[in-house]
Structures are given as C-alpha cells and as structure tokens.
Design an enzyme around this catalytic site. Structure first.
Site, mmCIF file in Angstrom:
data_model
loop_
_atom_site.group_PDB
_atom_site.id
_atom_site.type_symbol
_atom_site.label_atom_id
_atom_site.label_comp_id
_atom_site.label_asym_id
_atom_site.label_seq_id
_atom_site.Cartn_x
_atom_site.Cartn_y
_atom_site.Cartn_z
ATOM 1 N N GLU A 259 -39.340 -1.415 6.253
ATOM 2 C CA GLU A 259 -40.269 -2.119 5.353
ATOM 3 C C GLU A 259 -41.032 -1.143 4.460
ATOM 4 O OE1 GLU A 259 -40.213 -5.216 4.864
ATOM 5 O OE2 GLU A 259 -39.425 -6.163 6.680
ATOM 6 N N ARG A 263 -40.382 -1.463 0.445
ATOM 7 C CA ARG A 263 -41.503 -1.976 -0.359
ATOM 8 C C ARG A 263 -42.292 -0.843 -1.005
ATOM 9 N NH1 ARG A 263 -43.257 -7.685 2.423
ATOM 10 N NH2 ARG A 263 -41.544 -7.758 3.896
ATOM 11 N N ASP A 393 -27.645 -7.884 6.809
ATOM 12 C CA ASP A 393 -27.603 -8.126 5.348
ATOM 13 C C ASP A 393 -27.604 -6.934 4.389
ATOM 14 O OD1 ASP A 393 -30.244 -7.736 6.127
ATOM 15 O OD2 ASP A 393 -31.040 -9.583 5.284
ATOM 16 N N GLU A 527 -33.716 -14.942 -1.782
ATOM 17 C CA GLU A 527 -32.262 -14.672 -1.808
ATOM 18 C C GLU A 527 -31.438 -15.656 -2.635
ATOM 19 O OE1 GLU A 527 -34.127 -14.669 0.964
ATOM 20 O OE2 GLU A 527 -34.209 -12.505 1.332
#
Ligand code: DMJ
Length: 638
Positions: A259, A263, A393, A527
């Site tokens: 993360e 980010r 993913d 998404e």
C-alpha cells in the site's frame, strides 16, 4: 638496542624475537584502526572519507516518534519475522553499504549486466546546472536521470493540446461533472479530515487506519496527479504545500509494503514526473529507502508488513498461511522501483525487483499458473489458490506494464505475461450458461465460479496487451478484453443501484450477481471504470463512455452524501446504508479514470504513460532516447 638471536627460535632478518614481533604487529594494527576510525570525524566533503565510507554509514537514520496507528496491525507471534537488528544484522550492514555504493563500484558491478542495459542510463553526463537536484536529494547525483530528460523523450505533451478537452459538448459537460465530483470530494476531505488518511463523510472526521505505518495524508498524496491533470490549481497547490510542510516520513509504524508503495511512492513519483517539482522526487526516494529492509529474507522475497522506523523489522500478515508473502503484494513493486533507480541513480531498487522476477521465473508453476501465497523463506508456493482478483491481480498487471514501461524492451516481462495469460485462458476463463465470459478462481485444480470486483481490471489489462502478443491473437485478446468488460458491466446493471458488488458468482443459478450477503457491498472501487477507460481508448466504441456515465449517475445518486462520497453496504437495495468512508483510491483512480474516459486521448497518451495499480501515471523509459540526450548534453558541456 641489541636484538639477540635465541637458539631454536627463528627470527626475521631484523633479528626480532617472536614476542617482540607480536607486540610490534599489535601496535601497527592499532595504528591502522585508529586512522580508519578517524575518518568518521572528517567532514562529509573530504574525498578520502567518501572513498572509504558509504553515505548511510556516515548519516545515521533519524528515528521518528511512535505513532498511534501501529497497534492495529496483527503480528504473528513468532513466525515469518525478520528483524534487521537480530537475525539479519550482518545482511543489513551489507545492504546499507550496497545501497550507497559509489558510482565507480556500481558501474563495475553492473558492467555488461542485463539490469543496467535495460533499466539504467550510462553514467556519462555532467548535468546542466538547471537539471540538478536540490541539496535535499537522497542518493541523487549528477548522473541521475532527470525530469527534463524524461520530458524530452516523451512522444507527446503529457496534457495534450488543450488539457484533453473533448470537442463534443456533451462529453465535455460530462467531464466537467467528474471534475466537480473531484472538487467536492477534495473540499470535504480538506474541511473535515485534512492531513488524515481518509475522510469519514458521515461523521465528518478523519480516518487514519493501519495500512500506512504512521504515514499521514494518503488522500493528499493519492490526489496530487488527479488535481493536476484536472487543472484544479489551487487545490493542487494546497496539496503540494502540505507535502512540503507536513509529510513526515520519519514514522515508526508498521505499514503494508504494497500500500505504501502503490499509493505514496507511486503518487509522489507521478507528481514529480508531471510537475518537475524536486520535492516529490526527494520524498519518493527517501520513502523508497525505508522500504528496502522488507527484502531482507532468505530469498529476497519481501514480507508484507514493514516497520518504517529504524528497526526495519518486517513480517508476514497474520492471516497469510505459514508466514507467506502475497503474490499481488510482492509482485506489485516493479514499476515504482525501476523508477526509483532511475531517479536516485542507485541500482538497488531494480536489483530487488529483478530478484523477485528471477525467482518467479525459475520456480515450477502448477499448470503454468501463479499461486497467491509464496514462502519468503523457502521460495516455494504455500497454497495452490490462484486468482486474478484479490491476492493475485496486480502481479499480472505489472508484468505487461513493466514491458510497456520499458519501451517494449523487457522481454522477460513480456514472456511471463503472455505465458501467464495462456495459463489463465486454459484454466480460468469460463463461459456462463447465459453467455457471459468470466474469470473463475482456482483452488488446487477445483474451480470456484466467482469473480471479484477487483478482477474487473483485467478487461483493461488484456486490452492494452493485445498488440504485443502473437500477431494472430490481437483480435482474440481484444475480444476477450471486451467480453470481460461486458461481464463486469453486467454485474453493475443487475443491481438496484447500478453499482457492482464486491464479488459475483456464476453458480447455483447466479449470473454475475452476489449470492452472499457479505459480497454485496461497493466501496467506491475503480476496476470496472478502469476497464471502460482502456477499452474506450482502444476501440472508441461509444458504449464505454455511456457505461461510464451510468456509473457517474449511480455514484451521484447513492454514494454522494452531504460531506463527501461514501461506499454503500448493499448494492441490491435502494434503501442505501453508507459505510462512512471516502477511500483515497476514489480520488486517485475512480475519478481519474472517469475524467480520462471523457477526455481526448491526448491527455496522458498511452504511448508515453503507464498507470501504476493506483492509477498514478509513470512515463515510459526510453533508454535509447535518454542515452542520446545524455550524449548530446555531454557534447554541449565539453
Ligand atoms: C487500489 O488500491 C488498487 O487498485 C489496488 O491494486 C487494488 N485495490 C484498490 C482499489 O480497489
């Protein structure tokens, strides 16, 4: 003084006794140690010191204060933990030396090496004064690749002719609406949650959470590039000022490596490449350095959680079986880390991610598939669960994007991506009785006929990779991408709110609908809209803009509240219950992809930019162009 030779004792030509020689040697080694120790007290500028001591050794890491977020993360008592102080202390020392290895040594080590050929520039150029970084540069030096060089190697201006303004008034109006949504979300964040990670729009306060290890301002970092491309200048300036004055990287908390990377590092890198503000580059590199201890494992596969303080302790998520690391986490570092190497001049970031790639390439894969859990200790798969949604993913996404970002030179990434896609098609792609194409999950050979909202990014991914697989498969990939995007759209249209559930199923009579109560929520995820945006750019089929507009209307109707946007608990009921959270990825991804969908293609053209998994655009690295620039600059400076 007379040295007498004792019988039976061999002595040197000087005629010293053994004990005398020993004392002399002791004295000599003491003297050498003393001289070396004295180096530490010399000023940093002394050349002798730079030759013998690396930067990290001369500048101890500053330890920040404890923060309140750390208590939330679950730490397994004894499994899967690496302490930089304990078990791996020697490794850490050698790591810090490597991190700051001098130019000469770096060149020597990488000479002829593939990593350098593909990812770093030749070190041949004295930068012009205006290209140089500020004194705050972390690891930056005269050979660092700069903003100006990158900009000169882009094929098109990043913001297009007129900031991507569409000529058709209806589309322009829609784009303006998205901009208004961004301003509304931002203003409320600023008003009620400034400096916190996210806005709680119902209770009108800030949320800190436990993912960022005491770092603050996630919504600010995630918004920088969105505000910039939307031309929200005042808001962008406020965000930049906050980074300048208040983004404190000296936190001592426990953070998700993934993360923080996607980010914070991604957001800062992208802000730098769009604006050229050195501040963003310096912060990105400083933060990147703090993530490195996570790689101190026997295999070099990083653990998921890292203490951002000086201890550099890292460990695996408590919920990940047998202390394993997660494919989507350690497989989603490549884009940012390669750029960290470009900007810092230090090869270590690229080395770390290339090592991950090497291991994944080597290890045996069941049916060519990549399971989601891997042991950072043994380097073996821990469970055979495969998913293109959560846990897997963005690993696949980063393979094709690594290839595209390398100006299509990273052949390993290309091979791995198309190999994985082939295995996915052979094992996971399914057609429902109603004719919908979907990606099932795989549990040791048994299919789970479920698709997560997260897996809906794959329409876009397969679309952007269509051009570079086997030439006769181009149309096949475009069709597959369109079919998956259509299925994801169906998961939206089959709900009352026209927003999609967290997961939908294709068994027990279900067709793209959630069957479990616990899967019915929508948390402002991007998404599906992300795939609309890519499919629009690739096909210009107007239906993608229409689908995007449906999503805008649904967001406005069900997620907009008085003080921001909120996720909802059940997409199948019109009596909406809000979850009181405006996720930072709503500002970074959902609204950015919508804005791009309604913009001309020349706003952040796909030939020049790849979006990281948090939608932060990073420029394609055109090594040959960058090298030419370097040579030209060298000639000019001579
Ligand atoms: C984002 O943080 C990223 O897109 C990540 O890859 C997956 N999850 C969220 C959005 O849903």
């Amino acid at each position: 003084m007379v040295f007498r030779k004792l019988p039976g004792v061999s002595a040197s030509g000087m005629g010293l006794r053994l004990s005398q020689k020993f004392v002399f040697l002791l004295f000599l080694s003491g003297l050498v140690t003393l001289c070396f120790g004295a180096l530490f007290f010399l000023p940093d500028s002394v050349r002798l010191k730079r030759i013998f001591l690396s930067k990290t050794e001369t500048q101890p890491v500053t330890v920040g204060s404890e923060n309140d977020a750390r208590v939330h993360l679950k730490r397994p008592k004894d499994q899967g933990m690496t302490s930089a102080k304990g078990e791996t202390s020697t490794k850490l020392k050698s790591l810090s030396r490597k991190q700051s290895v001098s130019h000469e040594a770096t060149e020597e080590r990488l000479a002829g090496g593939r990593a350098q050929e593909e990812f770093t520039l030749p070190r041949s150029r004295a930068e012009s004064a205006s290209d140089k970084g500020t004194s705050l540069d972390h690891g930056a030096n005269s050979d660092t690749v700069t903003y100006k060089k990158f900009r000169r190697c882009l094929l098109k201006p990043p913001l297009g002719r007129d900031n991507g303004k569409p000529s058709d008034p209806k589309t322009d109006e829609r784009r303006e609406k998205v901009k208004e949504m961004m301003k509304f979300a931002w203003d409320n964040y600023k008003h009620y949650a400034w400096g916190k990670n996210e806005l709680r729009p119902l209770t009108r306060n800030g949320h800190i959470g436990n993912m960022f290890g005491g770092l603050r301002g996630a919504s600010i970092i995630d918004s920088l590039d969105t505000l910039y491309i939307m031309g929200l200048k005042e808001e962008y300036n406020d965000a930049k000022e906050w980074v300048q004055t208040s983004l404190d990287l000296n936190s001592n908390g426990e953070a998700s490596l993934f993360e923080v990377n996607i980010r914070y590092v991604g957001g800062l890198l992208s802000a730098y490449y769009l604006t050229g503000e050195e501040l963003f580059k310096n912060k990105a590199v400083e933060l990147g350095e703090k993530l490195l201890p996570a790689f101190n494992t026997p295999t070099g596969i990083p653990r998921g959680v890292i203490n951002l303080g000086s201890s550099g302790t890292s460990w695996s998520w408590g919920w990940a079986s047998a202390g394993s690391s997660i494919l989507a986490e350690f497989g989603t570092l490549h884009l940012e880390f390669v750029h960290l190497t470009q900007l810092s001049g230090s090869p270590i970031y690229t080395e770390k991610v290339m090592n991950i790639r090497k291991l994944l390439n080597k290890i045996e894969k069941p049916h060519g598939l990549y399971p989601n859990f891997l042991s950072p200790v043994s380097g073996n798969w821990v469970q055979h669960h495969v998913s293109i949604g959560g846990l897997g993913d963005s690993f696949y996404e980063y393979l094709i994007k690594s290839y595209l970002m390398s100006d299509k030179t990273d052949d390993d990434a290309k091979k791995m991506y198309y190999g994985a896609l082939e295995a996915i098609e052979a094992n996971l792609v399914q057609k429902s009785p109603g004719g919908l194409t979907y990606l099932a999950e795989w549990r040791g050979g048994i299919l789970d006929h479920k698709m997560g909202h997260l897996a809906c990014f794959s329409g876009g991914m397969i679309g952007i990779g269509a051009d570079d697989g086997a030439p006769d498969k181009r149309q096949h990939y475009l069709d597959l991408a369109a079919e998956i995007t259509h299925t994801c759209h169906e998961s939206y249209t089959r709900t009352a709110t026209k927003l999609g559930p967290e997961a939908f199923r294709f068994d027990g009579g279900a067709e793209a609908t959630a069957t479990r109560l616990s899967d019915r929520y929508y948390i402002l995820r991007p998404e599906v809209i992300e795939s609309y945006m890519y499919m629009w750019r690739l096909t210009h089929d107007p239906k993608y803009r229409e689908w995007g507009w449906e999503a805008v209307e649904a967001l406005e109707e069900h997620c907009r509240v008085e003080s921001g946007f909120s996720g909802i608990r059940d997409v199948y009921t019109m009596t909406v219950s809000h979850d009181n959270m405006q996720q930072s990825f709503f500002l970074s991804e959902t609204l950015k992809y919508l804005y791009l969908l309604f913009s001309d293609d020349d706003l952040l053209p796909l030939e020049d930019w790849v979006f990281n998994t948090e939608a932060h655009p990073l420029p394609v690295i055109r090594n040959s162009c960058l090298q030419e620039e370097a040579t030209q600059d060298k000639t000019v400076s001579e």
